[in-house]
Design a protein around this motif. Structure first.
Motif, PDB file in Angstrom:
ATOM      1  N   GLU A  55       2.358  11.834 -10.123  1.00  0.00           N
ATOM      2  CA  GLU A  55       1.603  13.090 -10.064  1.00  0.00           C
ATOM      3  C   GLU A  55       2.548  14.292 -10.059  1.00  0.00           C
ATOM      4  O   GLU A  55       2.269  15.322 -10.677  1.00  0.00           O
ATOM      5  N   GLU A  86       2.386   1.808  -3.457  1.00  0.00           N
ATOM      6  CA  GLU A  86       1.374   2.348  -4.378  1.00  0.00           C
ATOM      7  C   GLU A  86       1.224   3.855  -4.201  1.00  0.00           C
ATOM      8  O   GLU A  86       1.128   4.605  -5.176  1.00  0.00           O
ATOM      9  N   SER A  87       1.214   4.297  -2.944  1.00  0.00           N
ATOM     10  CA  SER A  87       1.068   5.740  -2.694  1.00  0.00           C
ATOM     11  C   SER A  87       2.319   6.500  -3.131  1.00  0.00           C
ATOM     12  O   SER A  87       2.226   7.614  -3.650  1.00  0.00           O
ATOM     13  N   LEU A  88       3.492   5.897  -2.970  1.00  0.00           N
ATOM     14  CA  LEU A  88       4.741   6.548  -3.381  1.00  0.00           C
ATOM     15  C   LEU A  88       4.824   6.702  -4.892  1.00  0.00           C
ATOM     16  O   LEU A  88       5.212   7.755  -5.402  1.00  0.00           O
ATOM     17  N   ALA A 121       0.836  -1.208   0.000  1.00  0.00           N
ATOM     18  CA  ALA A 121       0.000   0.000   0.000  1.00  0.00           C
ATOM     19  C   ALA A 121       0.871   1.258   0.000  1.00  0.00           C
ATOM     20  O   ALA A 121       0.571   2.240  -0.683  1.00  0.00           O
ATOM     21  N   PHE A 122       1.978   1.216   0.756  1.00  0.00           N
ATOM     22  CA  PHE A 122       2.880   2.369   0.828  1.00  0.00           C
ATOM     23  C   PHE A 122       3.553   2.602  -0.523  1.00  0.00           C
ATOM     24  O   PHE A 122       3.664   3.740  -0.996  1.00  0.00           O
ATOM     25  N   ALA A 161       2.277   6.702  -7.025  1.00  0.00           N
ATOM     26  CA  ALA A 161       1.261   7.680  -7.437  1.00  0.00           C
ATOM     27  C   ALA A 161       1.747   9.098  -7.184  1.00  0.00           C
ATOM     28  O   ALA A 161       1.593   9.991  -8.032  1.00  0.00           O
ATOM     29  N   GLU A 162       2.369   9.312  -6.037  1.00  0.00           N
ATOM     30  CA  GLU A 162       2.908  10.634  -5.690  1.00  0.00           C
ATOM     31  C   GLU A 162       3.994  11.051  -6.685  1.00  0.00           C
ATOM     32  O   GLU A 162       4.035  12.201  -7.145  1.00  0.00           O
TER      33      GLU A 162
END
Length: 402
Positions: free
Chosen positions: A156, A148-150, A145-146, A152-153
């Motif tokens: 972006e 995936e957020s990294l 999960a971490f 995406a960040e």
């Protein structure tokens, strides 16, 4: 103590919240910490607290010392009139605002010493991954999960830069793709120079000469300031003549950078990369439009499988001959281009046009590509945090950088 650490402690509520009392003796309950303010004014906006039986909504200001309020001249600033709580590390002085006294919360006696010690250890780490002696701290599901957020960040963040480039040329996606593709061919050392070269040669000019490889090379080598010498080489002299004509025809602007050869392996010489880039242009048109409709990674890779023209089979630069070696774009470089140019462009296109399938495809390609190899990833590997795909390495690079 620093204000940055104080913000961190407040934002994540790393203090003992049991039976909170203000310096003035009021019972305090934090209902909403507020949102971090990145602009002028109080540090956290739109917070909600309860003082004794009264609920207050407003802003929160943080300082290392209470007296910093006066030092920073907040008492004469209307932006701070709606502060409902002053959070400090050390209460050294009561402050009075324009309107009334503000309740103060002192943190130094309700923050765990272990947190401060850990902060000091992390900040004083000599180099590399400061947290490595604390690892691992996440189970496999949390780590996924971490990551995936990294990722995406990271995408972006790159998308914002791409959109900024789009504003320079009236949302011409092919043009921006050409700029970033050229920069990618320059690698880290010649990235800025290659991008400036691309920005001086419009894609419609490239399209006019895509069937004349020598003219494409003349344009690229000439703009890279590589055709200014007196070299006794028939091909070099031919490119000089072509460039002189094309430079005058298109009134090409001079590039401020010069390409660098220092500490580069011959296969990465700017001459080789520019020759491969010219061949790629010759082989394709509307390249980004083609990428948008491709689904299979194998088809995408095929687009970039190019070999520089025959002259470069025997050269790494113009000044001397070398042993026969076709200068093909290798799989590692192709994957580098996909990771650093194709994927960010595709993700930005999906984000900009609100079309999720492009963003999904970009991430799926990262998950299918080999992990990158560099010093940062090696250091993570030494902490037993391994990377199986480019998706993993992009997450680790983002985590390492920020």
């Amino acid at each position: 103590m620093t204000e940055k650490l104080l913000h961190f402690i407040w934002q994540f509520q790393y203090y003992n919240k049991t039976n909170l009392k203000t310096v003035e003796g009021e019972n305090l309950q934090i209902i909403n910490i507020g949102s971090l303010n990145h602009h002028q004014g109080p540090d956290f906006l739109n917070a909600t607290i309860q003082l004794n039986a009264i609920i207050l909504v407003g802003n929160i200001e943080l300082h290392v010392n209470t007296s910093d309020w006066t030092k920073h001249k907040h008492n004469n600033d209307e932006n701070y009139n709606n502060v409902i709580l002053h959070v400090v590390w050390n209460n050294d002085k009561q402050i009075i605002t324009n309107q009334s006294s503000i309740s103060t919360l002192e943190l130094k006696n309700i923050v765990a010493k272990i947190l401060l010690d850990r902060y000091q250890n992390l900040m004083q780490a000599n180099k590399g991954i400061a947290c490595k002696k604390f690892l691992p701290v996440l189970n496999s599901l949390q780590w996924l999960a971490f990551k995936e957020s990294l990722v995406a960040e990271r995408l972006e963040e790159k998308s914002k830069k791409i959109v900024q480039l789009l504003t320079q040329n009236k949302q011409h996606w092919e043009e921006v793709f050409w700029w970033l593709l050229a920069a990618n061919f320059g690698n880290k050392i010649n990235k800025d120079c290659f991008q400036e070269i691309a920005q001086t040669i419009q894609v419609n000019v490239l399209a006019k000469h895509k069937n004349q490889l020598q003219q494409l090379e003349a344009l690229l080598f000439g703009q890279a300031n590589l055709l200014n010498s007196a070299i006794e080489d028939d091909y070099y002299i031919l490119l000089q003549k072509e460039y002189k004509f094309l430079q005058h025809k298109y009134q090409l602007k001079k590039v401020n950078y010069s390409v660098l050869f220092h500490r580069l392996r011959p296969a990465n010489f700017p001459t080789i990369r520019l020759a491969q880039l010219a061949k790629l242009i010759s082989n394709s048109s509307h390249l980004f439009s083609k990428i948008l409709v491709i689904d299979k990674l194998t088809e995408l890779k095929f687009l970039f499988q190019v070999t520089a023209n025959d002259y470069w089979h025997y050269h790494f630069n113009f000044s001397e001959k070398s042993a026969y070696q076709p200068k093909s774009l290798g799989n590692q470089m192709i994957e580098n281009i996909i990771i650093n140019t194709v994927v960010p462009m595709l993700f930005a296109y999906g984000l900009y046009n609100k079309e999720e399938h492009y963003k999904t495809k970009a991430i799926e390609w990262l998950q299918a590509l080999s992990p990158e190899k560099n010093s940062v990833i090696t250091e993570w590997k030494n902490t037993e945090i391994t990377a199986q795909t480019a998706f993993d390495t992009q997450a680790l690079l983002q985590l390492n950088k920020f």
